[in-house]
Motif scaffolding. Structure first.
Motif, PDB file in Angstrom:
ATOM      1  N   ARG A 117     -10.056  43.504  56.359  1.00 35.59           N
ATOM      2  CA  ARG A 117      -9.773  44.109  55.058  1.00 35.59           C
ATOM      3  C   ARG A 117      -8.791  45.257  55.258  1.00 35.59           C
ATOM      4  N   CYS A 118      -8.323  45.777  54.172  1.00 34.67           N
ATOM      5  CA  CYS A 118      -7.382  46.894  54.188  1.00 34.67           C
ATOM      6  C   CYS A 118      -7.964  48.064  54.998  1.00 34.67           C
ATOM      7  N   PRO A 119      -7.164  48.673  55.894  1.00 32.46           N
ATOM      8  CA  PRO A 119      -7.696  49.764  56.707  1.00 32.46           C
ATOM      9  C   PRO A 119      -7.970  51.043  55.907  1.00 32.46           C
ATOM     10  N   ARG A 120      -7.352  51.198  54.744  1.00 32.94           N
ATOM     11  CA  ARG A 120      -7.581  52.417  53.972  1.00 32.94           C
ATOM     12  C   ARG A 120      -8.803  52.306  53.056  1.00 32.94           C
ATOM     13  N   CYS A 121      -8.877  51.239  52.249  1.00 35.00           N
ATOM     14  CA  CYS A 121      -9.964  51.168  51.267  1.00 35.00           C
ATOM     15  C   CYS A 121     -11.085  50.213  51.695  1.00 35.00           C
ATOM     16  N   GLY A 122     -10.806  49.276  52.597  1.00 37.48           N
ATOM     17  CA  GLY A 122     -11.833  48.335  53.039  1.00 37.48           C
ATOM     18  C   GLY A 122     -12.155  47.268  52.020  1.00 37.48           C
ATOM     19  N   GLU A 123     -11.379  47.166  50.944  1.00 39.97           N
ATOM     20  CA  GLU A 123     -11.679  46.208  49.876  1.00 39.97           C
ATOM     21  C   GLU A 123     -10.679  45.059  49.835  1.00 39.97           C
ATOM     22  N   GLY A 124      -9.380  45.379  49.782  1.00 39.52           N
ATOM     23  CA  GLY A 124      -8.359  44.345  49.644  1.00 39.52           C
ATOM     24  C   GLY A 124      -8.261  43.476  50.882  1.00 39.52           C
ATOM     25  N   LYS A 125      -7.989  42.180  50.680  1.00 44.70           N
ATOM     26  CA  LYS A 125      -7.856  41.263  51.814  1.00 44.70           C
ATOM     27  C   LYS A 125      -6.586  41.572  52.599  1.00 44.70           C
ATOM     28  N   LEU A 126      -6.665  41.394  53.912  1.00 46.21           N
ATOM     29  CA  LEU A 126      -5.531  41.652  54.793  1.00 46.21           C
ATOM     30  C   LEU A 126      -4.621  40.430  54.908  1.00 46.21           C
ATOM     31  N   TYR A 127      -5.180  39.232  54.704  1.00 43.59           N
ATOM     32  CA  TYR A 127      -4.418  38.000  54.914  1.00 43.59           C
ATOM     33  C   TYR A 127      -4.231  37.223  53.627  1.00 43.59           C
ATOM     34  N   ARG A 128      -3.049  36.602  53.536  1.00 40.55           N
ATOM     35  CA  ARG A 128      -2.754  35.600  52.524  1.00 40.55           C
ATOM     36  C   ARG A 128      -2.603  34.309  53.316  1.00 40.55           C
ATOM     37  N   GLY A 129      -3.569  33.426  53.225  1.00 40.67           N
ATOM     38  CA  GLY A 129      -3.554  32.222  54.047  1.00 40.67           C
ATOM     39  C   GLY A 129      -4.173  32.502  55.399  1.00 40.67           C
ATOM     40  N   LEU A 130      -3.742  31.732  56.391  1.00 33.19           N
ATOM     41  CA  LEU A 130      -4.391  31.800  57.697  1.00 33.19           C
ATOM     42  C   LEU A 130      -3.945  33.006  58.527  1.00 33.19           C
ATOM     43  N   LEU A 131      -2.636  33.223  58.629  1.00 29.20           N
ATOM     44  CA  LEU A 131      -2.140  34.261  59.530  1.00 29.20           C
ATOM     45  C   LEU A 131      -1.097  35.184  58.896  1.00 29.20           C
ATOM     46  N   THR A 132      -0.874  35.065  57.606  1.00 28.78           N
ATOM     47  CA  THR A 132       0.159  35.862  56.945  1.00 28.78           C
ATOM     48  C   THR A 132      -0.438  37.140  56.369  1.00 28.78           C
ATOM     49  N   ILE A 133       0.115  38.268  56.796  1.00 25.17           N
ATOM     50  CA  ILE A 133      -0.332  39.557  56.276  1.00 25.17           C
ATOM     51  C   ILE A 133       0.192  39.726  54.849  1.00 25.17           C
ATOM     52  N   VAL A 134      -0.632  40.218  53.949  1.00 26.10           N
ATOM     53  CA  VAL A 134      -0.204  40.437  52.563  1.00 26.10           C
ATOM     54  C   VAL A 134       0.825  41.567  52.524  1.00 26.10           C
ATOM     55  N   ASP A 135       1.657  41.553  51.474  1.00 29.95           N
ATOM     56  CA  ASP A 135       2.672  42.599  51.343  1.00 29.95           C
ATOM     57  C   ASP A 135       2.030  43.963  51.145  1.00 29.95           C
ATOM     58  N   GLN A 136       1.037  44.012  50.293  1.00 33.78           N
ATOM     59  CA  GLN A 136       0.327  45.268  50.059  1.00 33.78           C
ATOM     60  C   GLN A 136      -1.100  44.973  49.651  1.00 33.78           C
ATOM     61  N   CYS A 137      -1.961  45.960  49.832  1.00 33.77           N
ATOM     62  CA  CYS A 137      -3.381  45.803  49.502  1.00 33.77           C
ATOM     63  C   CYS A 137      -3.525  45.572  47.997  1.00 33.77           C
ATOM     64  N   SER A 138      -4.349  44.589  47.627  1.00 30.99           N
ATOM     65  CA  SER A 138      -4.554  44.291  46.214  1.00 30.99           C
ATOM     66  C   SER A 138      -5.433  45.347  45.538  1.00 30.99           C
ATOM     67  N   ALA A 139      -6.176  46.110  46.300  1.00 32.10           N
ATOM     68  CA  ALA A 139      -7.083  47.105  45.709  1.00 32.10           C
ATOM     69  C   ALA A 139      -6.447  48.488  45.614  1.00 32.10           C
ATOM     70  N   CYS A 140      -5.777  48.953  46.693  1.00 33.44           N
ATOM     71  CA  CYS A 140      -5.253  50.328  46.681  1.00 33.44           C
ATOM     72  C   CYS A 140      -3.732  50.403  46.786  1.00 33.44           C
ATOM     73  N   GLY A 141      -3.056  49.269  47.006  1.00 27.70           N
ATOM     74  CA  GLY A 141      -1.600  49.271  47.034  1.00 27.70           C
ATOM     75  C   GLY A 141      -0.971  49.698  48.344  1.00 27.70           C
ATOM     76  N   LEU A 142      -1.763  49.872  49.397  1.00 23.42           N
ATOM     77  CA  LEU A 142      -1.223  50.266  50.693  1.00 23.42           C
ATOM     78  C   LEU A 142      -0.251  49.201  51.206  1.00 23.42           C
ATOM     79  N   ALA A 143       0.954  49.623  51.604  1.00 25.28           N
ATOM     80  CA  ALA A 143       1.963  48.687  52.119  1.00 25.28           C
ATOM     81  C   ALA A 143       1.539  48.219  53.510  1.00 25.28           C
ATOM     82  N   LEU A 144       1.379  46.918  53.677  1.00 28.09           N
ATOM     83  CA  LEU A 144       0.883  46.375  54.947  1.00 28.09           C
ATOM     84  C   LEU A 144       1.893  45.484  55.650  1.00 28.09           C
ATOM     85  N   LYS A 145       2.771  44.843  54.905  1.00 27.35           N
ATOM     86  CA  LYS A 145       3.637  43.811  55.470  1.00 27.35           C
ATOM     87  C   LYS A 145       4.550  44.361  56.563  1.00 27.35           C
ATOM     88  N   GLN A 146       5.038  45.580  56.409  1.00 26.13           N
ATOM     89  CA  GLN A 146       5.990  46.110  57.377  1.00 26.13           C
ATOM     90  C   GLN A 146       5.346  46.448  58.708  1.00 26.13           C
TER      91      GLN A 146
END
Ligand code: ZN
Length: 107
Positions: free
Chosen positions: A5-34
């Motif tokens: 899950r997102c390292p900041r809020c622990g709610e938003g999923k980290l992955y879209r599919g099997l191994l693809t990191i999401v662009d940003q957390c769906s719960a808190c908006g933290l930018a993850l893709k970069q």
């Protein structure tokens, strides 16, 4: 902290599919893709899963001397599933470590 899950809020999923990191957390908006880690998680996954598969296959061969098709039926799925699982965990662990150590980069 919840696993994969997102390292900041622990709610938003980290992955879209099997191994693809999401662009940003769906719960808190933290930018993850970069914060993709390149080959780091794959390197450690190869070391871990390769060593485990080699050791277990050697022990299995010495104890039971099974036919080769049985080795293939056991170790090919073990390696595939283990590699994907170790990649998911490794990527998540490195993103969490980056967030903890260099949180200012997550803007
Ligand atoms: Zn979040």
């Amino acid at each position: 902290m919840r696993l994969l899950r997102c390292p900041r809020c622990g709610e938003g999923k980290l992955y879209r599919g099997l191994l693809t990191i999401v662009d940003q957390c769906s719960a808190c908006g933290l930018a993850l893709k970069q914060h993709e880690q390149g080959d780091g998680p794959a390197f450690f996954g190869i070391l871990l899963i390769g060593a485990l598969a080699g050791i277990f296959a050697a022990i299995f061969e010495m104890k039971f001397a099974p036919p080769y098709w049985l080795h293939a039926a056991i170790w090919i799925p073990f390696i595939l599933i283990g590699s994907i699982a170790s990649l998911r965990l490794g990527k998540a662990a490195l993103i969490a470590a980056q967030y903890r150590l260099r949180g200012e980069d997550f803007k």
